[in-house]
Write an enzyme that holds these catalytic residues in place. Structure first.
Site, PDB file in Angstrom:
ATOM      1  N   ARG A 147     -70.832  35.599  85.525  1.00  0.00           N
ATOM      2  CA  ARG A 147     -70.396  34.406  86.252  1.00  0.00           C
ATOM      3  C   ARG A 147     -68.884  34.459  86.409  1.00  0.00           C
ATOM      4  NH1 ARG A 147     -74.823  34.184  87.664  1.00  0.00           N
ATOM      5  NH2 ARG A 147     -76.331  32.469  87.598  1.00  0.00           N
TER       6      ARG A 147
ATOM      7  N   ASP B 187     -68.077  41.507  90.254  1.00  0.00           N
ATOM      8  CA  ASP B 187     -69.158  41.213  91.198  1.00  0.00           C
ATOM      9  C   ASP B 187     -69.294  39.714  91.387  1.00  0.00           C
ATOM     10  OD1 ASP B 187     -71.419  42.002  92.874  1.00  0.00           O
ATOM     11  OD2 ASP B 187     -72.672  41.101  91.312  1.00  0.00           O
TER      12      ASP B 187
ATOM     13  N   GLU C 135     -66.020  31.728  94.245  1.00  0.00           N
ATOM     14  CA  GLU C 135     -66.789  32.489  95.217  1.00  0.00           C
ATOM     15  C   GLU C 135     -67.594  31.625  96.186  1.00  0.00           C
ATOM     16  OE1 GLU C 135     -71.020  33.738  93.348  1.00  0.00           O
ATOM     17  OE2 GLU C 135     -69.311  34.564  92.275  1.00  0.00           O
TER      18      GLU C 135
ATOM     19  N   HIS D 117     -71.340  39.498  94.578  1.00  0.00           N
ATOM     20  CA  HIS D 117     -72.430  38.971  93.753  1.00  0.00           C
ATOM     21  C   HIS D 117     -73.757  39.618  94.139  1.00  0.00           C
ATOM     22  CE1 HIS D 117     -73.433  35.203  91.179  1.00  0.00           C
ATOM     23  NE2 HIS D 117     -74.254  36.186  90.892  1.00  0.00           N
TER      24      HIS D 117
END
Length: 349
Positions: free
Chosen positions: A238, A262, A267, A299
Site C-alpha cells: 500500500r 508499485d 495514487e 499497482h
C-alpha cells in the site's frame, strides 16, 4: 438482486461476469451493473437501487459515502481486494452494512512481481532495454550486485510476504523479517527480528504489510536513516507505507540506492487511467520519476489471469454467503450482522 460494480475495467467485467454466470446461485438471481467511475461522494448516486456494491482499492468509502449507500438501500460492500483501509468500517457497522474482502488471491503473483522489481532495479534491466533500442550496447552504468548472500528484510509475513521470502531464499539470500503476528511458516525460511534490526541489516527492504494507522509512513526519515547506505526499498503493498517526501530526501542524499514502487500514497487520481496526453500535476510522483534508480508501476503486482479469476470467484462467493446468511466468512470484524463484534485487523497480506 442488483450488484453495482465500481472502478470497472474490461478485465473486471470479463472475470466477474464469468464467475457470476458459473455460480448456480447467482447467475439468474444477480444482475451486474458496471460503472467505470470510482465510487466517491460524487458518484454514490449510481448505487441507487443496488443491494450491494463491489469496489476496488481506490474507491473512497468514507463515512459520508457509507451513509449515502445505506440511505439508498445498500446492504453489503464487497471488496475485490484484501486491503480495506479505504472503507469506514465503523460507519458500516453503525448502519448494518456487511463489508467483506478477498483475503487471499494468488499471493505468489504479488511476490513474484516484487522480486521482478528487485531484479530489474538491481541489474538495470529497464535502462539496458531502452539503451539497446537506441543502438547503445555499452555496459557503463548498468552494473548491479549479486543477490546471493545478500540480506533481504521482509516487513509483513502474511501470505504474500511469506511467498516473497521463499523466493528470495531460493536466490541464496539471508531472509529476516518483522511482523507483529509471527508466522511459524516463515520461521522455516528466515529469522524474525525487531523492526529496527530489519531496517539496519537489510540490503533490500520489501514491504508486505497492510496499511493501518500503525504502519502508515513506516518508511520515514527516521527509518531510512537507520538503513544501510545504498539500500533498495520495494513496496508492492500500500502506498501509504512509504512517506514519499522522505524517500525523495533519501534518494537525493544517495542513502537510498534504489526504490521500486508499485503503489503510491496519492495514487487514487492517477492509477488505472491513461494520463499520457495530460500534464501530471502531482509534483511528488513526477519528481520520483526523474531518478534513474527509481521504478514506478501502476499497482499491477496482482494483475495475472489466475489472480483475477480468484478475485472474481471469491467476490461471488462472498455475495452468495450474504444472500444466504446476511454475512460472509470473509466479513471484516465489526461488520458481522449477527453480533456486536469489535473491529480488528485482518492479517491477509
Amino acid at each position: 438482486m442488483k450488484l453495482a460494480v465500481f472502478s470497472t475495467k474490461p478485465y473486471d467485467r470479463q472475470y466477474l461476469s464469468a464467475a457470476n454466470s458459473a455460480n448456480d446461485k447467482t447467475h439468474k438471481a444477480v444482475g451486474l451493473v458496471f460503472h467505470e467511475a470510482r465510487l466517491s461522494k460524487d458518484t454514490v448516486s449510481l448505487a441507487q437501487g443496488a443491494t450491494a456494491v463491489c469496489v476496488f482499492v481506490n474507491d473512497d468509502l468514507n463515512g459520508e459515502v457509507v451513509e449515502s449507500l445505506a440511505d439508498s438501500g445498500v446492504k453489503a460492500i464487497l471488496l475485490r481486494c484484501a486491503g480495506f483501509n479505504n472503507v469506514d468500517l465503523a460507519a458500516a457497522q453503525k448502519r448494518g452494512i456487511m463489508v467483506a474482502n478477498v483475503p487471499s488471491y494468488s499471493p505468489e503473483a504479488v511476490a513474484e512481481y516484487a522480486v521482478g522489481l528487485i531484479q530489474t532495479l538491481n541489474r538495470n534491466i529497464h535502462r539496458a532495454y531502452n539503451r539497446v533500442r537506441e543502438g547503445n550496447f555499452a555496459l557503463h552504468g548498468l552494473m548491479g550486485r549479486t543477490l546471493h548472500g545478500k540480506t533481504v528484510g521482509i516487513i509483513g509475513t502474511g501470505k504474500i510476504g511469506l511467498a516473497a521470502a521463499r523466493i528470495m531464499k531460493g536466490f541464496g539470500c539471508r531472509v529476516i523479517a518483522y511482523d507483529v503476528y509471527p508466522s511459524p511458516a516463515f520461521e522455516e525460511v528466515g529469522e524474525y527480528k525487531s523492526l529496527d534490526e530489519v531496517l539496519q541489516e537489510g540490503d533490500i527492504i520489501s514491504l508486505h504489510c497492510p496499511l493501518t494507522e500503525q504502519t502508515r509512513g513506516v518508511i520515514s526519515d527516521d527509518a531510512i536513516q537507520k538503513m544501510k547506505k545504498g539500500v533498495m526499498i520495494v513496496n508492492t503493498s500500500r502506498g501509504g507505507l512509504v512517506d514519499t517526501r522522505a524517500a525523495i530526501r533519501g534518494l537525493k542524499r544517495k542513502h537510498i540506492g534504489g526504490l521500486a514502487l508499485d503503489v503510491y500514497e496519492k495514487e487514487g487520481p492517477l492509477f488505472y487511467e491513461d494520463h499520457s496526453g495530460e500534464v501530471i500535476e502531482d509534483d511528488l510522483i513526477t519528481r520520483l520519476m526523474t531518478f534513474h534508480n527509481v521504478l514506478v508501476s501502476g499497482h499491477q503486482a496482482f494483475f495475472t489471469q489466475e489472480a483475477l479469476r480468484e478475485i472474481a470467484e471469491s467476490t461471488v462467493r462472498n455475495l452468495v454467503d450474504f444472500m444466504e446468511t446476511g454475512s460472509s466468512k470473509n466479513a471484516l470484524g465489526a461488520t458481522r450482522l449477527a453480533g456486536n463484534v469489535s473491529i480488528s485487523p485482518v492479517r491477509t497480506v
